[in-house]
Design a protein around this motif. Structure first.
Motif, PDB file in Angstrom:
ATOM      1  N   TYR A 177      42.352   5.040   0.129  1.00 44.19           N
ATOM      2  CA  TYR A 177      43.786   5.226   0.364  1.00 44.19           C
ATOM      3  C   TYR A 177      44.542   4.485  -0.735  1.00 44.19           C
ATOM      4  O   TYR A 177      44.316   3.291  -0.953  1.00 44.19           O
ATOM      5  N   HIS A 178      45.433   5.208  -1.409  1.00 43.41           N
ATOM      6  CA  HIS A 178      46.119   4.615  -2.551  1.00 43.41           C
ATOM      7  C   HIS A 178      47.640   4.673  -2.439  1.00 43.41           C
ATOM      8  O   HIS A 178      48.329   4.337  -3.395  1.00 43.41           O
ATOM      9  N   GLY A 202      44.250   9.737  -3.454  1.00 39.65           N
ATOM     10  CA  GLY A 202      43.521   9.117  -2.355  1.00 39.65           C
ATOM     11  C   GLY A 202      42.604  10.089  -1.644  1.00 39.65           C
ATOM     12  O   GLY A 202      42.767  11.313  -1.714  1.00 39.65           O
ATOM     13  N   GLY A 203      41.631   9.527  -0.930  1.00 38.20           N
ATOM     14  CA  GLY A 203      40.670  10.335  -0.206  1.00 38.20           C
ATOM     15  C   GLY A 203      40.808  10.214   1.293  1.00 38.20           C
ATOM     16  O   GLY A 203      39.848  10.437   2.025  1.00 38.20           O
ATOM     17  N   ASN A 204      42.003   9.848   1.762  1.00 37.48           N
ATOM     18  CA  ASN A 204      42.272   9.766   3.198  1.00 37.48           C
ATOM     19  C   ASN A 204      42.750  11.140   3.647  1.00 37.48           C
ATOM     20  O   ASN A 204      43.919  11.493   3.504  1.00 37.48           O
ATOM     21  N   MET A 205      41.811  11.924   4.187  1.00 35.94           N
ATOM     22  CA  MET A 205      42.070  13.351   4.333  1.00 35.94           C
ATOM     23  C   MET A 205      43.141  13.682   5.367  1.00 35.94           C
ATOM     24  O   MET A 205      43.925  14.610   5.170  1.00 35.94           O
ATOM     25  N   TRP A 206      43.202  12.944   6.475  1.00 35.75           N
ATOM     26  CA  TRP A 206      44.205  13.299   7.483  1.00 35.75           C
ATOM     27  C   TRP A 206      45.609  12.988   6.998  1.00 35.75           C
ATOM     28  O   TRP A 206      46.578  13.671   7.365  1.00 35.75           O
ATOM     29  N   ARG A 207      45.775  11.956   6.163  1.00 38.10           N
ATOM     30  CA  ARG A 207      47.095  11.684   5.596  1.00 38.10           C
ATOM     31  C   ARG A 207      47.485  12.742   4.569  1.00 38.10           C
ATOM     32  O   ARG A 207      48.665  13.076   4.419  1.00 38.10           O
ATOM     33  N   ARG A 208      46.500  13.253   3.847  1.00 38.03           N
ATOM     34  CA  ARG A 208      46.762  14.216   2.771  1.00 38.03           C
ATOM     35  C   ARG A 208      47.094  15.618   3.286  1.00 38.03           C
ATOM     36  O   ARG A 208      47.893  16.339   2.683  1.00 38.03           O
ATOM     37  N   ALA A 209      46.416  16.011   4.384  1.00 37.08           N
ATOM     38  CA  ALA A 209      46.389  17.412   4.794  1.00 37.08           C
ATOM     39  C   ALA A 209      47.749  18.116   4.822  1.00 37.08           C
ATOM     40  O   ALA A 209      47.892  19.208   4.270  1.00 37.08           O
ATOM     41  N   PRO A 210      48.797  17.527   5.422  1.00 37.23           N
ATOM     42  CA  PRO A 210      50.062  18.265   5.494  1.00 37.23           C
ATOM     43  C   PRO A 210      50.710  18.517   4.135  1.00 37.23           C
ATOM     44  O   PRO A 210      51.530  19.433   3.991  1.00 37.23           O
TER      45      PRO A 210
END
Length: 446
Positions: A132-133, A143-151
């Motif tokens: 997470y960046h 970043g590789g935090n997928m649930w934060r990225r998805a939207p």
């Protein structure tokens, strides 16, 4: 009725009224032990007289000046202090207002460096899964935090991602720690060759992964191999120490323990210890000289960069972390925290891993210790643990999605460095009581 737009609209939070030492007090008089420093921010605790005094003194002389017109004494002093303690080769500091801004500045500087040095074809970044960046679009995209990225995926410029160095989940049976570290580091070289190394600007990683995976340190030798690969292909090494830096892991910069020299480092959170919003991007002399000898203008900026009051506060904080011995205290008390956690949870049937460095520790929860099977995400273990801990007067930082963004639960602990042994004991006792209450109400099995 509140007109504040909260982080979550389907719940209400207590109103914080005051802080003292390692405790926060709400408007009803209830005390909460700040076991996570908010989000690994409050490294000096609450109500530090020296930092507050530095803020008051600066307000008496100068509250604000724009960096398009002036520098300021607090900014110059803080930059000098940071560079004096920074890894070899780091020579310049660019101040911002927080961690996401620091990463955003790092990404843009890295790209501009490639333009200034005649490498316009370099347009890509590589990062790691379960990282997470930051929450700005550039930082979120790397970043590789997928649930934060998805939207926001459709509007982001995304990086490509390799495996994290996550020994508990990634090391294979019979594989040595060293071999594991080299194997996952070598994924970077494979990804560079897949993309075309001449198209890659930089590799971005947290030395100790923070919120997304829960205080996961790299194994010995991993980052040295990463540095070799970056050097081989002319790729910049950008280390994100927003959460794990500024003494949190027992050294001022977390990467000191990995024996690695980055090209760019980002810091925030503990830099201001919560007393003022501030972050920074630090870069090598080589990168700075490329800009200086080229266009001379870093094409970036925000209104409040280099804010004099924020810099004065941070200078007081860093002075306490270095000359004041608080980083050394974080290392010492971090050892005590690890022992206390191990004594209480080391044989717990639902604690699979206890990890981290210094005053930055994580516990990963499992439905079954032997198989490492996580709890069913439907049980919402992390969310319920956070609520139960608050009920019990403990602020901690549980998260779900530890393994892949969907599965896994952990709790992150990042208490103030001023904690006493008795306060750490209280933290562990309250965490244990909270966890047991949550597990008792959790359906059996995964």
């Amino acid at each position: 009725m509140s007109h504040v737009f909260p982080r979550h609209t389907k719940g209400s939070m207590p109103t914080a009224l005051r802080g003292s030492g390692v405790y926060l007090y709400d408007s009803q008089g209830k005390a909460y032990l700040d076991g996570s420093g908010g989000a690994a921010v409050s490294c000096l605790g609450h109500g530090d007289a020296e930092v507050i005094g530095a803020i008051r003194a600066q307000l008496d002389s100068l509250e604000f000046t724009h960096t398009g017109f002036f520098t300021s004494e607090p900014a110059e002093a803080l930059a000098d202090r940071l560079v004096a303690h920074a890894p070899e080769g780091i020579e310049r500091v660019y101040f911002v207002s927080g961690g996401s801004e620091a990463v955003e500045a790092a990404l843009k500087l890295a790209r501009q460096y490639m333009l200034e040095t005649g490498q316009p074809e370099r347009t890509r970044f590589v990062a790691r899964r379960q990282s997470y960046h930051g929450n700005t679009l550039g930082a979120l995209g790397t970043g590789g935090n997928m649930w934060r990225r998805a939207p926001f995926d459709p509007v982001m410029v995304s990086a490509s991602h390799i495996a994290p160095c996550y020994e508990y989940r990634g090391r294979e049976a019979g594989e040595s720690v060293e071999a594991y570290g080299q194997r996952v580091a070598d994924e970077l070289e494979a990804e560079l060759l897949r993309l075309g190394p001449e198209t890659v600007i930089g590799f971005l990683a947290e030395p100790v992964v923070g919120a997304t995976a829960g205080a996961v340190p790299a194994v010995e030798g991993y980052f040295r191999r990463i540095r070799e690969i970056c050097d081989k292909y002319g790729v910049l090494l950008i280390l994100d120490e927003v959460m794990c830096g500024m003494g949190r892991t027992g050294t001022l910069f977390a990467c000191e323990q990995d024996g690695v020299r980055p090209d760019i480092i980002t810091i925030a959170k503990g830099l201001g210890a919560g007393y003022q919003p501030i972050g920074a991007m630090l870069c090598s002399g080589e990168i700075y000289r490329a800009i200086e000898g080229g266009t001379g203008f870093f094409q970036h900026g925000h209104t409040y960069i280099g804010h004099p009051v924020a810099c004065a506060a941070a200078d007081a904080v860093v002075t306490k972390l270095t000359e004041g011995g608080m980083t050394a205290r974080a290392a010492r008390m971090g050892d005590y925290l690890l022992k206390a956690l191990t004594d209480r949870f080391g044989q717990h049937p639902h604690v699979g891993d206890i990890r981290g460095r210094g005053m930055f520790r994580g516990l990963e929860f499992v439905a079954d210790r032997e198989s490492k099977v996580p709890f069913d995400p439907a049980h919402r273990l992390a969310a319920r643990l956070k609520a139960q801990a608050m009920e019990n007067g403990l602020i901690c930082y549980p998260m779900n999605g530890t393994i892949d963004g969907q599965q896994g639960d952990h709790v992150l602990l990042a208490p103030p460095f001023i904690c006493t042994e008795a306060e750490i004991d209280e933290l562990v006792e309250k965490l244990s009581a909270s966890l047991e209450a949550v597990l008792e109400a959790t359906p059996k099995g995964a």
